[in-house]
Design a protein around this motif. Structure first.
Motif, PDB file in Angstrom:
ATOM      1  N   GLU A  51       0.833  -1.199   0.000  1.00 52.01           N
ATOM      2  CA  GLU A  51       0.000   0.000   0.000  1.00 52.01           C
ATOM      3  C   GLU A  51       0.871   1.254   0.000  1.00 52.01           C
ATOM      4  O   GLU A  51       0.556   2.245  -0.657  1.00 52.01           O
ATOM      5  CB  GLU A  51      -0.927  -0.005   1.210  1.00 52.01           C
ATOM      6  CG  GLU A  51      -1.772   1.255   1.379  1.00 52.01           C
ATOM      7  CD  GLU A  51      -2.716   1.514   0.217  1.00 52.01           C
ATOM      8  OE1 GLU A  51      -3.187   2.661   0.087  1.00 52.01           O
ATOM      9  OE2 GLU A  51      -2.976   0.583  -0.576  1.00 52.01           O
TER      10      GLU A  51
ATOM     11  N   ARG B  38       2.077   1.865  -3.420  1.00 52.14           N
ATOM     12  CA  ARG B  38       1.042   2.550  -4.208  1.00 52.14           C
ATOM     13  C   ARG B  38       1.042   4.043  -3.924  1.00 52.14           C
ATOM     14  O   ARG B  38       0.914   4.869  -4.842  1.00 52.14           O
ATOM     15  CB  ARG B  38      -0.332   1.953  -3.893  1.00 52.14           C
ATOM     16  CG  ARG B  38      -1.458   2.550  -4.749  1.00 52.14           C
ATOM     17  CD  ARG B  38      -2.803   2.038  -4.307  1.00 52.14           C
ATOM     18  NE  ARG B  38      -3.209   2.573  -3.019  1.00 52.14           N
ATOM     19  CZ  ARG B  38      -3.786   3.758  -2.840  1.00 52.14           C
ATOM     20  NH1 ARG B  38      -3.995   4.558  -3.884  1.00 52.14           N
ATOM     21  NH2 ARG B  38      -4.121   4.171  -1.642  1.00 52.14           N
TER      22      ARG B  38
ATOM     23  N   THR C 151       3.572   6.147  -5.709  1.00 48.66           N
ATOM     24  CA  THR C 151       3.273   6.511  -7.100  1.00 48.66           C
ATOM     25  C   THR C 151       2.527   7.841  -7.184  1.00 48.66           C
ATOM     26  O   THR C 151       2.366   8.388  -8.277  1.00 48.66           O
ATOM     27  CB  THR C 151       2.441   5.411  -7.783  1.00 48.66           C
ATOM     28  OG1 THR C 151       1.164   5.296  -7.132  1.00 48.66           O
ATOM     29  CG2 THR C 151       3.159   4.069  -7.726  1.00 48.66           C
ATOM     30  N   ASN C 152       2.046   8.357  -6.050  1.00 47.90           N
ATOM     31  CA  ASN C 152       1.372   9.659  -6.046  1.00 47.90           C
ATOM     32  C   ASN C 152       2.351  10.829  -6.071  1.00 47.90           C
ATOM     33  O   ASN C 152       1.933  11.982  -6.236  1.00 47.90           O
ATOM     34  CB  ASN C 152       0.475   9.793  -4.813  1.00 47.90           C
ATOM     35  CG  ASN C 152      -0.724   8.858  -4.874  1.00 47.90           C
ATOM     36  OD1 ASN C 152      -1.189   8.501  -5.955  1.00 47.90           O
ATOM     37  ND2 ASN C 152      -1.213   8.441  -3.713  1.00 47.90           N
TER      38      ASN C 152
ATOM     39  N   LEU D 168      -0.673  -9.664  -6.569  1.00 46.39           N
ATOM     40  CA  LEU D 168      -1.229  -8.463  -7.189  1.00 46.39           C
ATOM     41  C   LEU D 168      -2.646  -8.678  -7.705  1.00 46.39           C
ATOM     42  O   LEU D 168      -3.357  -7.701  -7.980  1.00 46.39           O
ATOM     43  CB  LEU D 168      -0.334  -8.009  -8.348  1.00 46.39           C
ATOM     44  CG  LEU D 168       1.067  -7.535  -7.948  1.00 46.39           C
ATOM     45  CD1 LEU D 168       1.895  -7.212  -9.174  1.00 46.39           C
ATOM     46  CD2 LEU D 168       0.990  -6.331  -7.023  1.00 46.39           C
TER      47      LEU D 168
ATOM     48  N   LEU E 260      -5.830  -5.378  -3.442  1.00 46.82           N
ATOM     49  CA  LEU E 260      -4.685  -4.692  -4.034  1.00 46.82           C
ATOM     50  C   LEU E 260      -4.964  -4.276  -5.473  1.00 46.82           C
ATOM     51  O   LEU E 260      -4.030  -3.991  -6.229  1.00 46.82           O
ATOM     52  CB  LEU E 260      -3.445  -5.605  -3.995  1.00 46.82           C
ATOM     53  CG  LEU E 260      -2.891  -5.936  -2.607  1.00 46.82           C
ATOM     54  CD1 LEU E 260      -1.753  -6.927  -2.706  1.00 46.82           C
ATOM     55  CD2 LEU E 260      -2.429  -4.661  -1.890  1.00 46.82           C
TER      56      LEU E 260
ATOM     57  N   GLN F 239      -6.146  -1.587  -6.669  1.00 46.71           N
ATOM     58  CA  GLN F 239      -5.738  -0.222  -7.001  1.00 46.71           C
ATOM     59  C   GLN F 239      -4.263  -0.167  -7.357  1.00 46.71           C
ATOM     60  O   GLN F 239      -3.858   0.585  -8.251  1.00 46.71           O
ATOM     61  CB  GLN F 239      -6.040   0.716  -5.835  1.00 46.71           C
ATOM     62  CG  GLN F 239      -7.535   0.935  -5.596  1.00 46.71           C
ATOM     63  CD  GLN F 239      -7.790   1.938  -4.493  1.00 46.71           C
ATOM     64  OE1 GLN F 239      -6.919   2.191  -3.670  1.00 46.71           O
ATOM     65  NE2 GLN F 239      -8.985   2.499  -4.453  1.00 46.71           N
ATOM     66  N   LEU F 240      -3.447  -0.956  -6.670  1.00 43.98           N
ATOM     67  CA  LEU F 240      -2.027  -1.028  -7.022  1.00 43.98           C
ATOM     68  C   LEU F 240      -1.852  -1.699  -8.375  1.00 43.98           C
ATOM     69  O   LEU F 240      -1.077  -1.231  -9.221  1.00 43.98           O
ATOM     70  CB  LEU F 240      -1.261  -1.792  -5.945  1.00 43.98           C
ATOM     71  CG  LEU F 240       0.209  -2.094  -6.256  1.00 43.98           C
ATOM     72  CD1 LEU F 240       0.992  -0.799  -6.450  1.00 43.98           C
ATOM     73  CD2 LEU F 240       0.834  -2.943  -5.151  1.00 43.98           C
TER      74      LEU F 240
ATOM     75  N   GLN G 160      -3.819  -1.760 -10.846  1.00 44.88           N
ATOM     76  CA  GLN G 160      -4.281  -0.893 -11.930  1.00 44.88           C
ATOM     77  C   GLN G 160      -3.253   0.172 -12.299  1.00 44.88           C
ATOM     78  O   GLN G 160      -3.316   0.748 -13.385  1.00 44.88           O
ATOM     79  CB  GLN G 160      -5.591  -0.217 -11.522  1.00 44.88           C
ATOM     80  CG  GLN G 160      -6.774  -1.187 -11.421  1.00 44.88           C
ATOM     81  CD  GLN G 160      -7.979  -0.572 -10.736  1.00 44.88           C
ATOM     82  OE1 GLN G 160      -7.938   0.565 -10.285  1.00 44.88           O
ATOM     83  NE2 GLN G 160      -9.057  -1.341 -10.645  1.00 44.88           N
ATOM     84  N   ARG G 161      -2.302   0.419 -11.416  1.00 44.91           N
ATOM     85  CA  ARG G 161      -1.296   1.444 -11.691  1.00 44.91           C
ATOM     86  C   ARG G 161      -0.056   0.871 -12.364  1.00 44.91           C
ATOM     87  O   ARG G 161       0.860   1.612 -12.703  1.00 44.91           O
ATOM     88  CB  ARG G 161      -0.897   2.151 -10.396  1.00 44.91           C
ATOM     89  CG  ARG G 161      -2.069   2.849  -9.725  1.00 44.91           C
ATOM     90  CD  ARG G 161      -1.624   3.787  -8.644  1.00 44.91           C
ATOM     91  NE  ARG G 161      -2.767   4.439  -7.998  1.00 44.91           N
ATOM     92  CZ  ARG G 161      -2.687   5.510  -7.246  1.00 44.91           C
ATOM     93  NH1 ARG G 161      -1.503   6.079  -7.040  1.00 44.91           N
ATOM     94  NH2 ARG G 161      -3.757   6.033  -6.696  1.00 44.91           N
TER      95      ARG G 161
END
Length: 501
Positions: A98, A101, A104-105, A128, A133, A135-136, A138-139
């Motif tokens: 998390e 993730r 990455t912002n 994954l 997880l 949202q991670l 998807q990035r």
């Protein structure tokens, strides 16, 4: 080393969030908030070190992230890039993932400030694919899965390693190379282990080349014992048939269940077995094997249009004689799909569909040949207007390995991946349950989760496919064979190979 890239390498993924961020900052050289300390002697150095370690454990996460963000902005302004590489990423905890993730912002209005590379074992894909997880997942913009090498890439890999090490490329005999592939199944780490032990064995015996015997001994010493192939699927199938006979439903379900039994038998019979199951469809009478000398005279008579027309006729399809569209485009209108690639006889047996093969001719050209029947040690081919049966050993120098076959999908999607949902996922669960000899769920979950991915990877490994956990055309072709239409053509596998007259 890249001059314009700052690289942070995390080799220990089993860290709490605080230590993970501390490692990242340390690798990049990010200064943490602190008052300057004058170091004049050993006592001052020890005091500074103790204070730094204490600060590293008590500094709030926000302060770390602020310091990291400031450093990344400065790096970006200087025209440099920062990259974080995490090894053994399948061991990262839910909390650290998390935090990854959230990293990455860190970005400007135009681009990310930190590029992150996760390197791990196949279990990383399962991690994954977890719902919590997503949202991670998807990035992630780029994924690459290093699948097992095929037979020929395994040979090339071994020769390359020998060449780089300054050794002879023919240090392993051809039989030894085949043995390495058979035991390693193309997994680079296992190839390295077996070859290293085999080289040691040949050295201790003062042999100049590594033989198949050295590889067999090395595999026996270095690799775990393989698990015996399970026959549970066939047993359950036979019990179902016996039950239907007992309750009087046999006449109604005889034909579809017979087709099911044939497909299951083809899936669970070990590759290279000398005996096929009794439920496998047999030709009425085995043809005589011809000689390979006839092949050279027949290939010039082969033409693309005739070969394609004969393949389509097996599927009861007749296309217009004049068309500018490729074959694989035209068959879509008949609910058929093309499967193309380069493979070997054992894989074609698993696909169990007639195929167009490419055979070598003089002058560097190739000719299309229709594979109609595949026996244990021979194949029946249609070349132009002629049908011949030849031993596989004699066909090996002619076949390039390229093939084109047709298959009829039972679902609308050509690819089912982790995170997919809907009727296709339900169908996939039912097919895998049937293939594994498990009760077929009546109302299966329609979401592609980690458990389903593990089941699919196991099925792919058993079928000699790339175990990427994605149901693509090759996987779907074999899954379709579990319960296919009686009208679909197959490569019949006789109990015994045809006899030479």
């Amino acid at each position: 080393k890249l001059d314009d890239v700052e690289i942070a390498l995390c080799l220990n993924p089993q860290l709490p969030i605080e230590d993970f961020l501390a490692t990242l900052c340390s690798e990049l050289g990010v200064g943490l908030p602190n008052e300057p300390v004058a170091v004049e002697n050993f006592a001052d150095a020890m005091q500074f070190l103790n204070r730094s370690m204490t600060l590293g454990k008590t500094l709030p996460l926000k302060s770390r992230l602020d310091a990291l963000n400031a450093y990344l902005l400065h790096t970006h302004a200087a025209g440099r890039r920062a990259v974080l590489i995490i090894d053994e990423a399948q061991l990262l905890s839910r909390e650290v993932l998390e935090q990854v993730r959230l990293l990455t912002n860190l970005e400007t209005t135009r681009r990310k400030l930190l590029r992150i590379i996760l390197v791990g074992q196949p279990e990383l894909r399962v991690t994954l694919a977890r719902t919590d997880l997503r949202q991670l997942a998807q990035r992630i913009t780029v994924r690459y899965h290093l699948s097992p090498l095929d037979r020929y890439d395994t040979y090339a890999y071994i020769r390359h390693r020998l060449r780089v090490a300054g050794g002879r490329e023919d240090l392993f005999t051809p039989k030894a190379l085949r043995s390495v592939y058979r035991h390693s199944r193309g997994v680079p780490r296992l190839i390295n282990i077996v070859c290293d032990r085999a080289l040691l064995g040949a050295y201790t015996e003062d042999e100049r080349r590594v033989s198949a015997r050295h590889v067999e001994q090395a595999a026996h010493e270095a690799l775990p014992e393989p698990h015996p192939r399970q026959r549970l699927t066939l047993i359950i199938g036979l019990l179902i048939l016996m039950t239907l006979i007992g309750i009087g439903l046999w006449p109604r379900y005889a034909e579809p269940l017979s087709m099911m039994a044939q497909s299951v038998a083809a899936l669970i019979i070990p590759t290279g077995s000398r005996k096929a199951d009794a439920t496998t469809r047999l030709p009425s009478s085995p043809p005589a094997i011809t000689t390979s000398s006839n092949l050279a005279s027949l290939l010039p008579n082969a033409d693309e249009a005739t070969a394609q027309r004969r393949l389509l006729a097996l599927w009861n399809v007749s296309l217009p004689s004049i068309s500018r569209n490729p074959l694989c485009t035209q068959v879509n209108a008949y609910q058929l799909r093309c499967l193309t690639g380069r493979s070997h006889w054992d894989q074609l047996r698993r696909y169990n569909r007639p195929a167009l093969l490419r055979f070598k001719m003089t002058g560097g050209t190739t000719a299309p040949v229709l594979l109609k029947t595949l026996y244990q040690d021979a194949a029946t081919l249609e070349i132009g207007q002629q049908t011949v049966t030849l031993p596989l050993a004699q066909l090996a120098p002619w076949w390039t390995g390229d093939y084109v076959l047709l298959w009829r999908p039972q679902i609308s999607e050509d690819l089912i991946t982790p995170g997919s949902s809907g009727p296709s996922v339900r169908w996939l669960r039912q097919q895998l349950a049937f293939a594994n000899g498990q009760p077929i769920p009546q109302a299966p979950d329609e979401y592609f989760d980690a458990t389903l991915q593990e089941q699919l990877q196991l099925f792919q490994r058993n079928q000699g496919l790339q175990s990427d956990g994605r149901a693509g055309p090759r996987t779907l072709t074999i899954l379709n064979n579990l319960v296919s239409s009686p009208d679909d053509p197959v490569l019949s596998v006789p109990r015994e190979a045809p006899q030479v007259r």
